[in-house]
Write a protein that holds these residues in place. Structure first.
Motif, PDB file in Angstrom:
ATOM      1  N   PRO A  27       0.827  -1.209   0.000  1.00  0.00           N
ATOM      2  CA  PRO A  27       0.000   0.000   0.000  1.00  0.00           C
ATOM      3  C   PRO A  27       0.866   1.265   0.000  1.00  0.00           C
ATOM      4  N   LEU A  28       1.058   1.855  -1.169  1.00  0.00           N
ATOM      5  CA  LEU A  28       1.851   3.071  -1.319  1.00  0.00           C
ATOM      6  C   LEU A  28       0.896   4.252  -1.423  1.00  0.00           C
ATOM      7  N   ALA A  29       0.357   4.658  -0.261  1.00  0.00           N
ATOM      8  CA  ALA A  29      -0.726   5.648  -0.257  1.00  0.00           C
ATOM      9  C   ALA A  29      -0.338   6.959   0.407  1.00  0.00           C
ATOM     10  N   GLY A  30       0.942   7.213   0.607  1.00  0.00           N
ATOM     11  CA  GLY A  30       1.345   8.489   1.192  1.00  0.00           C
ATOM     12  C   GLY A  30       2.528   8.356   2.118  1.00  0.00           C
ATOM     13  N   GLU A  31       3.025   9.487   2.538  1.00  0.00           N
ATOM     14  CA  GLU A  31       4.178   9.528   3.428  1.00  0.00           C
ATOM     15  C   GLU A  31       3.800   9.077   4.834  1.00  0.00           C
ATOM     16  N   ILE A  32       4.832   8.824   5.637  1.00  0.00           N
ATOM     17  CA  ILE A  32       4.651   8.397   7.020  1.00  0.00           C
ATOM     18  C   ILE A  32       5.197   9.487   7.921  1.00  0.00           C
ATOM     19  N   GLU A  33       4.409   9.846   8.929  1.00  0.00           N
ATOM     20  CA  GLU A  33       4.820  10.873   9.881  1.00  0.00           C
ATOM     21  C   GLU A  33       5.237  10.240  11.205  1.00  0.00           C
ATOM     22  N   VAL A  34       6.385  10.656  11.713  1.00  0.00           N
ATOM     23  CA  VAL A  34       6.849  10.274  13.045  1.00  0.00           C
ATOM     24  C   VAL A  34       6.840  11.545  13.869  1.00  0.00           C
ATOM     25  N   SER A  35       6.255  11.492  15.071  1.00  0.00           N
ATOM     26  CA  SER A  35       6.234  12.674  15.926  1.00  0.00           C
ATOM     27  C   SER A  35       6.523  12.288  17.372  1.00  0.00           C
ATOM     28  N   ALA A  36       7.079  13.251  18.098  1.00  0.00           N
ATOM     29  CA  ALA A  36       7.385  13.056  19.516  1.00  0.00           C
ATOM     30  C   ALA A  36       7.535  14.418  20.168  1.00  0.00           C
ATOM     31  N   ASP A  37       7.149  14.511  21.431  1.00  0.00           N
ATOM     32  CA  ASP A  37       7.402  15.718  22.208  1.00  0.00           C
ATOM     33  C   ASP A  37       8.798  15.599  22.794  1.00  0.00           C
ATOM     34  N   ILE A  38       9.604  16.635  22.583  1.00  0.00           N
ATOM     35  CA  ILE A  38      10.982  16.616  23.064  1.00  0.00           C
ATOM     36  C   ILE A  38      11.283  17.911  23.799  1.00  0.00           C
ATOM     37  N   SER A  39      12.356  17.891  24.544  1.00  0.00           N
ATOM     38  CA  SER A  39      12.819  19.087  25.234  1.00  0.00           C
ATOM     39  C   SER A  39      13.230  20.128  24.197  1.00  0.00           C
ATOM     40  N   ALA A  40      12.894  21.368  24.462  1.00  0.00           N
ATOM     41  CA  ALA A  40      13.273  22.447  23.543  1.00  0.00           C
ATOM     42  C   ALA A  40      14.786  22.521  23.374  1.00  0.00           C
ATOM     43  N   ASN A  41      15.536  22.081  24.372  1.00  0.00           N
ATOM     44  CA  ASN A  41      16.999  22.088  24.301  1.00  0.00           C
ATOM     45  C   ASN A  41      17.539  21.071  23.294  1.00  0.00           C
ATOM     46  N   ASP A  42      16.737  20.067  22.949  1.00  0.00           N
ATOM     47  CA  ASP A  42      17.198  18.978  22.080  1.00  0.00           C
ATOM     48  C   ASP A  42      16.758  19.108  20.624  1.00  0.00           C
ATOM     49  N   VAL A  43      16.117  20.206  20.264  1.00  0.00           N
ATOM     50  CA  VAL A  43      15.554  20.343  18.919  1.00  0.00           C
ATOM     51  C   VAL A  43      16.610  20.138  17.837  1.00  0.00           C
ATOM     52  N   ALA A  44      17.734  20.810  17.927  1.00  0.00           N
ATOM     53  CA  ALA A  44      18.756  20.720  16.871  1.00  0.00           C
ATOM     54  C   ALA A  44      19.303  19.303  16.740  1.00  0.00           C
ATOM     55  N   ALA A  45      19.594  18.654  17.866  1.00  0.00           N
ATOM     56  CA  ALA A  45      20.151  17.294  17.832  1.00  0.00           C
ATOM     57  C   ALA A  45      19.141  16.304  17.280  1.00  0.00           C
ATOM     58  N   VAL A  46      17.883  16.417  17.675  1.00  0.00           N
ATOM     59  CA  VAL A  46      16.847  15.510  17.188  1.00  0.00           C
ATOM     60  C   VAL A  46      16.598  15.758  15.700  1.00  0.00           C
ATOM     61  N   GLN A  47      16.614  17.007  15.294  1.00  0.00           N
ATOM     62  CA  GLN A  47      16.429  17.333  13.878  1.00  0.00           C
ATOM     63  C   GLN A  47      17.521  16.678  13.028  1.00  0.00           C
ATOM     64  N   ARG A  48      18.762  16.731  13.511  1.00  0.00           N
ATOM     65  CA  ARG A  48      19.874  16.078  12.795  1.00  0.00           C
ATOM     66  C   ARG A  48      19.650  14.574  12.710  1.00  0.00           C
ATOM     67  N   SER A  49      19.267  13.952  13.813  1.00  0.00           N
ATOM     68  CA  SER A  49      19.046  12.500  13.836  1.00  0.00           C
ATOM     69  C   SER A  49      17.948  12.084  12.876  1.00  0.00           C
ATOM     70  N   LEU A  50      16.869  12.837  12.843  1.00  0.00           N
ATOM     71  CA  LEU A  50      15.766  12.508  11.937  1.00  0.00           C
ATOM     72  C   LEU A  50      16.211  12.655  10.487  1.00  0.00           C
ATOM     73  N   GLY A  51      17.000  13.663  10.206  1.00  0.00           N
ATOM     74  CA  GLY A  51      17.546  13.836   8.856  1.00  0.00           C
ATOM     75  C   GLY A  51      18.452  12.691   8.468  1.00  0.00           C
ATOM     76  N   GLU A  52      19.297  12.255   9.402  1.00  0.00           N
ATOM     77  CA  GLU A  52      20.194  11.129   9.134  1.00  0.00           C
ATOM     78  C   GLU A  52      19.417   9.843   8.886  1.00  0.00           C
ATOM     79  N   ALA A  53      18.238   9.721   9.487  1.00  0.00           N
ATOM     80  CA  ALA A  53      17.399   8.533   9.303  1.00  0.00           C
ATOM     81  C   ALA A  53      16.642   8.566   7.983  1.00  0.00           C
ATOM     82  N   GLY A  54      16.663   9.718   7.288  1.00  0.00           N
ATOM     83  CA  GLY A  54      16.010   9.788   5.984  1.00  0.00           C
ATOM     84  C   GLY A  54      14.781  10.673   5.905  1.00  0.00           C
ATOM     85  N   ALA A  55      14.569  11.536   6.901  1.00  0.00           N
ATOM     86  CA  ALA A  55      13.415  12.421   6.848  1.00  0.00           C
ATOM     87  C   ALA A  55      13.478  13.330   5.620  1.00  0.00           C
ATOM     88  N   ILE A  56      12.339  13.498   4.973  1.00  0.00           N
ATOM     89  CA  ILE A  56      12.286  14.409   3.832  1.00  0.00           C
ATOM     90  C   ILE A  56      11.865  15.806   4.265  1.00  0.00           C
TER      91      ILE A  56
END
Length: 102
Positions: free
Chosen positions: A68-97
């Motif tokens: 079933p190729l019916a759209g993108e997949i969203e991953v979400s999580a509440d994180i500490s505001a202090n961790d935004v940059a590090a989490v953003q990098r990790s998600l990008g490394e995992a293949g986030a578009i």
């Protein structure tokens, strides 16, 4: 003084395999509990993403026709505001578009 606030990070992935890898990054690298991470389709349809990967593709490149190729997949999580940059990098490394916070 440290920022105690949280923000919701959302990332979009083309495949379920990339979304699963992102979850592993969040859990193992950032200590986020699996129960605090959410995975869902960006459409009303069941989907494994917009392109095939993993078990949907065989060793001889004969893709399954019923994935079933019916759209993108969203991953979400509440994180500490202090961790935004590090989490953003990790998600990008995992293949986030696309990654967003807020």
């Amino acid at each position: 003084m440290a920022d105690d606030s949280t923000t919701t990070m959302k990332a979009l992935f083309e495949t379920r395999a990339a979304a699963d890898l992102a979850v592993e990054h969040l859990v193992q690298q950032h200590g986020i509990s699996r129960s605090d991470i959410f995975i869902q389709s960006t459409t009303a349809e069941n989907t494994v993403g917009v392109s095939q990967s993993g078990g949907d593709v065989s060793a001889n490149d004969n893709a399954r026709q019923d994935a079933p190729l019916a759209g993108e997949i969203e991953v979400s999580a509440d994180i500490s505001a202090n961790d935004v940059a590090a989490v953003q990098r990790s998600l990008g490394e995992a293949g986030a578009i696309r990654v967003s916070a807020g």
